[in-house]
Design a protein around this motif. Structure first.
Motif, short mmCIF file in Angstrom:
data_model
loop_
_atom_site.label_atom_id
_atom_site.label_comp_id
_atom_site.label_asym_id
_atom_site.label_seq_id
_atom_site.Cartn_x
_atom_site.Cartn_y
_atom_site.Cartn_z
N SER A 65 0.85 -1.19 0.00
CA SER A 65 0.00 0.00 0.00
C SER A 65 0.89 1.24 0.00
N PRO A 66 0.46 2.36 -0.58
CA PRO A 66 -0.81 2.61 -1.28
C PRO A 66 -0.98 1.71 -2.49
N ILE A 67 -2.20 1.59 -2.96
CA ILE A 67 -2.57 0.64 -4.00
C ILE A 67 -2.18 1.19 -5.37
N LYS A 68 -1.62 0.32 -6.21
CA LYS A 68 -1.29 0.73 -7.56
C LYS A 68 -2.57 0.79 -8.40
N PRO A 69 -2.72 1.84 -9.23
CA PRO A 69 -3.91 1.95 -10.08
C PRO A 69 -4.11 0.76 -11.00
N GLN A 70 -3.01 0.09 -11.38
CA GLN A 70 -3.13 -1.07 -12.26
C GLN A 70 -3.99 -2.17 -11.62
N ARG A 71 -3.89 -2.28 -10.28
CA ARG A 71 -4.68 -3.31 -9.60
C ARG A 71 -6.18 -3.00 -9.73
N LEU A 72 -6.53 -1.75 -9.58
CA LEU A 72 -7.92 -1.34 -9.72
C LEU A 72 -8.42 -1.62 -11.13
N ILE A 73 -7.65 -1.24 -12.15
CA ILE A 73 -8.09 -1.42 -13.53
C ILE A 73 -8.22 -2.90 -13.86
N GLN A 74 -7.26 -3.71 -13.42
CA GLN A 74 -7.34 -5.14 -13.69
C GLN A 74 -8.58 -5.76 -13.05
N THR A 75 -8.90 -5.37 -11.83
CA THR A 75 -10.07 -5.92 -11.15
C THR A 75 -11.35 -5.47 -11.83
N LEU A 76 -11.42 -4.20 -12.21
CA LEU A 76 -12.58 -3.72 -12.94
C LEU A 76 -12.78 -4.51 -14.23
N ALA A 77 -11.69 -4.70 -14.97
CA ALA A 77 -11.80 -5.42 -16.25
C ALA A 77 -12.34 -6.82 -16.05
#
Length: 575
Positions: free
Chosen positions: A373-385
């Motif tokens: 943490s803090p969380i990388k934006p790539q993790r958010l995008i991958q989960t959304l996808a």
């Protein structure tokens, strides 16, 4: 039959099958609101919390519904706030009709409170802005407004309606609508057949043709025709950010977004190696061309350009063939002419770049797998996808989310990703999810923004809650204007100034105070269960995700990566 000016406006909105009007009340608009109240079974007024947000709602509604959006506001400050929002759809070629009530015409130049020259204010950010001086002229003016907004290159129009004109009773003139202008693009035009033949000659001669599709391709609904032409030629297809959706990004010929913002190095390499580039509905702007270096202004590459606006053809590049017309009809004609010549596709045009493509996505997956943490934006995008249904609509502000969505989130064909690229204003996502959800109620709608945007449109959380819209709003929280902060880091030797917020703000609690479900996410493992719950909820959810700042997780933006490489080179020389 006698009607007053306000009733004439409403009757014309009904004739054009307008379902929603987004706006904010004011003293000068009382007669108009009374007429809207009488028509509320047919037209739903969506009360926004400021006029700029009303324009953003109408903008997103128009993008998703392919019908003109309508917004309204009062005189004075209401007009100035509405102008700030109306500039975006106009610059992005989205048809939005703005209605502003005004001080009485019979008190013009008398220093009436809130009086200002509305047509002059709106002139630079609309296709047409006019002052109504006679109530009986309202139907003609409304027809002109819808015609101009939906024709050619779509855009915004604005009508100033003085309060005495709105109250004046007249014998009702004909109240008909032009049916083609109920949607857009209206009155499509085809390119010159001779230009089509010349363009096909060059396309068939090219060894490495590439197509770059801009927002005009999506506005035209030309994704089927574009994909068919690309397949017939065996030509890779890149897009601008607004062009996401011009081709399904899981298609083997799609190379994704090209240029600076949302960079995929391999996509830019394809463009550099091309001997012919066909631009479709694209403004050849500074971002898509990476500052006119992709291709360079002195390129010897053959340039073809299809656009509904002749002013865009040849604006920045010497163009061998310009095709003026609607993107869908133009692509259809190019494909028909190519097939008539027995076109054969280039085999596997991306084979030589398979290693670079694999490396790009491997790097993305590695960063998305990071558990710190803090969380990388790539993790958010991958989960959304992974979690978003096929019919989803993703709305993003112009800040932190834009380059990550542009580079990493695959779009299906059609209008699935909305990012305000006309002027890149922050504060867009929260009001825009309202317009998008109303336009396509069955779709899953997700809005993404940075915490810099929160302070600009947080009041619209009340609108979302009041309407009970089951949308998900995600905030990337790095306690700063991250884009500007990384720019100060890379271009101003880390002289940070005026970019940091308090890290103690409880944004999720604020959202709960407005009536949403509010959740704060601080650990990577929390993202997936939180998103799953939000996406299946029957009420709106706000998710505040503590994300890594751009200063330590550089977004996929060409100028930032070039600057970082230069800094590394200087350090090596110094050592």
């Amino acid at each position: 039959m006698q009607l007053n000016g306000s009733q004439l406006v409403v009757e014309m909105l009904k004739a054009y099958k307008v379902r929603y009007v987004f706006g904010v009340p004011g003293d000068t608009g009382l007669a108009f609101y009374d007429a809207l109240r009488q028509a509320q079974k047919e037209i739903c007024h969506i009360l926004a919390r400021d006029e700029r947000s009303a324009a953003f709602m109408a903008d997103a509604y128009a993008r998703v519904s392919f019908q003109p959006g309508v917004c309204e506001g009062p005189s004075g400050a209401g007009a100035t706030y509405l102008a700030a929002g109306l500039a975006e759809p106009h610059a992005s070629s989205i048809p939005v009709i703005a209605l502003n009530s005004d001080t009485p015409l019979n008190k013009e130049n008398c220093n009436v409170l809130t009086a200002l020259n509305q047509p002059a204010l709106f002139a630079p950010i609309t296709k047409w802005s006019t002052l109504v001086k006679q109530a009986g002229r309202i139907p003609d003016i409304m027809r002109q407004a819808f015609r101009l907004a939906t024709n050619g290159r779509p855009g915004a129009v604005q009508i100033t309606l003085p309060m005495d004109v709105l109250a004046t009773q007249v014998d009702a003139p004909p109240l008909y609508a032009e049916e083609p202008c109920q949607r857009y693009p209206a009155y499509r035009t085809r390119p010159d057949p001779a230009a089509v033949e010349r363009a096909v000659d060059l396309l068939l001669q090219a060894r490495q043709p590439v197509i770059v599709a801009g927002g005009g391709t999506v506005i035209s609904g030309a994704w089927t025709e574009l994909t068919a032409l690309a397949e017939a030629l065996g030509a890779p297809v890149g897009t601008s950010i607004c062009g996401k959706g011009a081709i399904a990004e899981d298609h083997p010929l799609s190379i994704g977004v090209v240029g600076s913002n949302g960079r995929r190095p391999y996509a830019n390499a394809v463009l550099q190696a091309a001997d012919l580039i066909l631009y479709v509905g694209c403004k050849t702007d500074s971002v898509t061309t990476s500052g006119w270096s992709l291709p360079p202004l002195t390129t010897d590459q053959t340039i073809l350009h299809l656009d509904v606006d002749p002013a865009e053809i040849g604006r920045n590049y010497p163009t061998t063939v310009g095709l003026v017309g609607d993107a869908r009809l133009g692509l259809h004609d190019l494909l028909a002419a190519a097939r008539a010549r027995g076109v054969q596709p280039h085999p596997d045009p991306l084979a030589a770049l398979s290693g670079e493509i694999s490396a790009f996505w491997a790097d993305f997956k590695a960063k998305a797998a990071v558990t710190t943490s803090p969380i990388k934006p790539q993790r958010l995008i991958q989960t959304l996808a992974r979690l978003l249904p096929d019919d989803s609509i993703v709305v993003a502000d112009a800040g932190t989310p834009t380059p990550f969505i542009a580079a990493y989130l695959h779009s299906a064909a059609g209008r699935q990703v909305i990012i305000p690229r006309g002027y890149g204003g922050l504060g867009y996502a929260i009001p825009a999810v309202v317009g998008a959800k109303l336009a396509r109620p069955q779709a899953t709608v997700v809005g993404l923004m940075g915490d810099g945007s929160f302070g600009m449109s947080a009041g619209e959380l009340e609108t979302v809650a009041r309407l009970g819209l089951p949308v998900t709003i995600i905030q990337c929280n790095n306690a700063s204007f991250g884009w500007i902060k990384v720019s100060q880091q890379l271009f101003k030797e880390e002289r940070y100034f005026g970019v940091d917020f308090s890290a103690d703000t409880d944004h999720a609690a604020i959202a709960r105070g407005f009536g949403l479900q509010g959740v704060r996410v601080e650990e990577p493992a929390q993202i997936e269960p939180t998103l799953r719950k939000a996406l299946s909820a029957d009420r709106p959810t706000f998710i505040d995700i503590v994300t890594e700042c751009e200063t330590t997780e550089l977004p996929p933006v060409e100028k930032f990566h070039r600057a970082k490489q230069r800094r590394k080179g200087k350090r090596c020389q110094g050592s």
